[in-house]
Design an enzyme around this catalytic site. Structure first.
Site, PDB file in Angstrom:
ATOM      1  N   LYS A  52       0.846  -1.208   0.000  1.00  0.00           N
ATOM      2  CA  LYS A  52       0.000   0.000   0.000  1.00  0.00           C
ATOM      3  C   LYS A  52       0.879   1.255   0.000  1.00  0.00           C
ATOM      4  CE  LYS A  52      -1.834   1.635   4.038  1.00  0.00           C
ATOM      5  NZ  LYS A  52      -1.511   3.056   4.242  1.00  0.00           N
ATOM      6  N   ASN A  53       1.862   1.267   0.899  1.00  0.00           N
ATOM      7  CA  ASN A  53       2.648   2.491   1.076  1.00  0.00           C
ATOM      8  C   ASN A  53       3.644   2.740  -0.049  1.00  0.00           C
ATOM      9  OD1 ASN A  53       1.221   2.990   3.343  1.00  0.00           O
ATOM     10  ND2 ASN A  53       2.877   2.579   4.801  1.00  0.00           N
ATOM     11  N   CYS A 106      -4.852  13.242  12.423  1.00  0.00           N
ATOM     12  CA  CYS A 106      -5.518  11.955  12.313  1.00  0.00           C
ATOM     13  C   CYS A 106      -5.412  11.278  13.664  1.00  0.00           C
ATOM     14  CB  CYS A 106      -4.924  11.101  11.195  1.00  0.00           C
ATOM     15  SG  CYS A 106      -3.475  10.215  11.669  1.00  0.00           S
ATOM     16  N   ARG A 116       0.346  14.874  12.956  1.00  0.00           N
ATOM     17  CA  ARG A 116       0.913  14.691  11.617  1.00  0.00           C
ATOM     18  C   ARG A 116       0.935  15.981  10.800  1.00  0.00           C
ATOM     19  NH1 ARG A 116      -1.236   8.894   9.549  1.00  0.00           N
ATOM     20  NH2 ARG A 116       0.759   8.710   8.536  1.00  0.00           N
ATOM     21  N   ASP A 151       4.397   0.894  12.205  1.00  0.00           N
ATOM     22  CA  ASP A 151       3.204   0.247  11.645  1.00  0.00           C
ATOM     23  C   ASP A 151       3.050  -1.213  12.102  1.00  0.00           C
ATOM     24  OD1 ASP A 151       2.484   2.560  10.427  1.00  0.00           O
ATOM     25  OD2 ASP A 151       2.974   1.945   8.386  1.00  0.00           O
ATOM     26  N   ARG A 209      -8.882  -0.200   4.698  1.00  0.00           N
ATOM     27  CA  ARG A 209      -7.992   0.807   4.095  1.00  0.00           C
ATOM     28  C   ARG A 209      -6.652   0.194   3.711  1.00  0.00           C
ATOM     29  NH1 ARG A 209      -6.370   4.542   8.088  1.00  0.00           N
ATOM     30  NH2 ARG A 209      -4.803   4.784   6.477  1.00  0.00           N
TER      31      ARG A 209
END
Ligand code: UD1
Length: 418
Positions: free
Chosen positions: A22-23, A116, A121, A304, A396
């Site tokens: 994803k990243n 968030c 952030r 993460d 997500r």
């Protein structure tokens, strides 16, 4: 909204495959805005965040088509430089279009992504970097606006190796004249993937993966086909799934070097980790030990993976200490794990975990993406039924995680909330 039900206490066994990162995909999609031709990306995971980025590109005028795991982006029709709030707010990574737009059009206006759940952030490192490159930055009416005039060779020192700022600044520099040097750059594998993608399109970048990146400006970028790297966080999540369920799982489509920080900690904890050319096998059957872990920028232990490893440490008798150094508010899963019987105390950025040999299923809520993954993992260990709500957060970033876990024997079902 859908929910997941996990019935635990069963060792997972079998083989599981990791999807594309994803990243990596998100910045590469943003970088497609730099190209006036066609970009073909393969191995793209089917995730909500990818859909949001596709919408952002379409708003800017690009054409995006998806066929299974292939994404085709035509940037020749891009004709807007403004990303409105409705889309910016949906996902922080939407800010990554700013660097690409600045590089190509010398003008970008992007609604502020805001805070968030896991921390404030801010965008200061991105904006300071754009300024150092010669862009004039205005922040008003909820937008960040950049405008370029005398742009040229620059040297930028990041105060912190921010992943997003490194990516945004790399993209901003690609089509500028002269050479831009980024110092104290983030070293994550996703930065290397972005460099490889851009260089295939004709960019001249070297140094990604180290702390100094040199970008020599070029005048145009051409069409390209690129396969995104495997998702190291999804791989790490499956490795922990094997350990927490005291099972034996072979994980394929993983780059060993990218998951090395997780492998080292799992070995310290006492899980057996066997590496092969085709993947990694994790065996969690032996006696597991508590551990002390601190999150750090790559190649340190990834933030993460912090919630997932906390779930594992909660299942190991003894005291473990987890220090979160990247985000100031990334312990929201603690209160949900406590509902399942976990004994965790938080002092600022430090969590002290007194692991137990038993957790109990409960009704819990995924407060963010990786917190959601941690709850699934805790559910695999717990007695009884764990009912996980707000799984939109999980969607997500994990491609059909319940189906993948079912294939290695997990008792996990997805249901629609009526
Ligand atoms: C990326 C990842 C995210 C991961 C994070 C850290 C993507 C899409 N997301 O997020 O999954 O958790 O890296 O590995 O790749 N910061 C500032 N000012 C800035 C930018 C960042 O203070 O201008 C701070 C942040 O608040 C945070 C820290 O720096 O505390 C790290 O953030 P950063 O590396 O930028 O993370 P993201 O790129 O947002």
């Amino acid at each position: 909204m859908d929910y997941l039900v996990v019935r635990g206490s069963k060792p997972l066994k079998g083989q599981i495959s990791v999807s594309g990162s994803k990243n990596s995909t998100l910045p590469i999609m943003a970088a497609s805005l730099l190209c006036s031709g066609e970009v073909v990306l393969t191995g793209v995971p089917d995730l909500e965040d990818i859909k949001v980025m596709a919408q952002a590109l379409e708003i800017l005028g690009a054409k995006v088509k998806r066929e299974k795991d292939v994404l085709i982006i035509d940037g020749s029709t891009v004709n807007k430089i403004e990303l409105p709030e409705e889309i910016s707010r949906k996902m922080r990574a939407s800010n990554l279009v700013m660097g690409a737009l600045l590089s190509r059009f010398h003008h970008a206006r992007v609604a502020y992504p805001g805070g968030c759940a896991i921390g404030t952030r801010p965008m200061d490192l991105h904006l300071k970097g754009f300024q150092s490159m010669g862009f004039t930055i205005k922040e008003e009416f909820g937008f960040m606006e950049g405008l370029g005039s005398s742009l040229g060779s620059q040297e930028i020192l990041l105060d912190f190796p921010s992943v997003g700022a490194t990516e945004n600044l790399m993209m901003a520099a690609v089509l500028l004249p002269g050479t831009t040097i980024l110092r104290n750059a983030a070293r994550e594998p996703e930065i290397v993937d972005l460099q490889n993608f851009l260089n295939r399109m004709g960019a001249k970048i070297r140094g990604a993966g180290l702390d100094t990146i040199r970008i020599e400006g070029v005048s145009r970028l051409g069409s390209v086909e690129h396969a995104v790297i495997p998702d190291r966080i999804e791989a790490g999540t499956f490795m922990v799934a094997a350990a927490i369920s005291r099972g034996e799982v072979f994980i394929e489509n993983v780059v060993l070097e990218h998951v090395q920080p997780v492998v080292s900690k799992l070995r310290e904890i006492g899980a057996e980790v066997l590496t092969y050319n085709s993947g990694i096998k994790v065996v969690g059957g032996g006696r597991l030990r508590p551990a002390d872990i601190k999150t750090m920028p790559y190649p340190g232990f990834p933030t993460d993976m912090q919630p997932q490893i906390m779930a594992l440490l909660s299942s190991i008798v003894g005291t473990s200490v987890l220090v979160e150094t990247i985000f100031e508010n990334r312990f929201m899963h603690v209160q949900e794990l406590r509902r399942m019987g976990a004994d965790i105390k938080v002092e600022g950025r430090v969590a002290i975990i007194k692991g137990k040999n038993r957790l109990e299923g409960a009704s819990v809520e995924a407060t963010d993406l990786r917190a959601g993954a941690a709850l699934i993992l805790a559910g695999l260990f717990a007695d009884g039924e764990t009912h996980i709500n707000r799984i939109d957060h999980i969607d997500r970033g994990y491609d059909k995680i319940h189906v993948k876990l079912q294939s290695i024997g997990a008792d996990i079902t997805r249901g629609p909330r009526t």
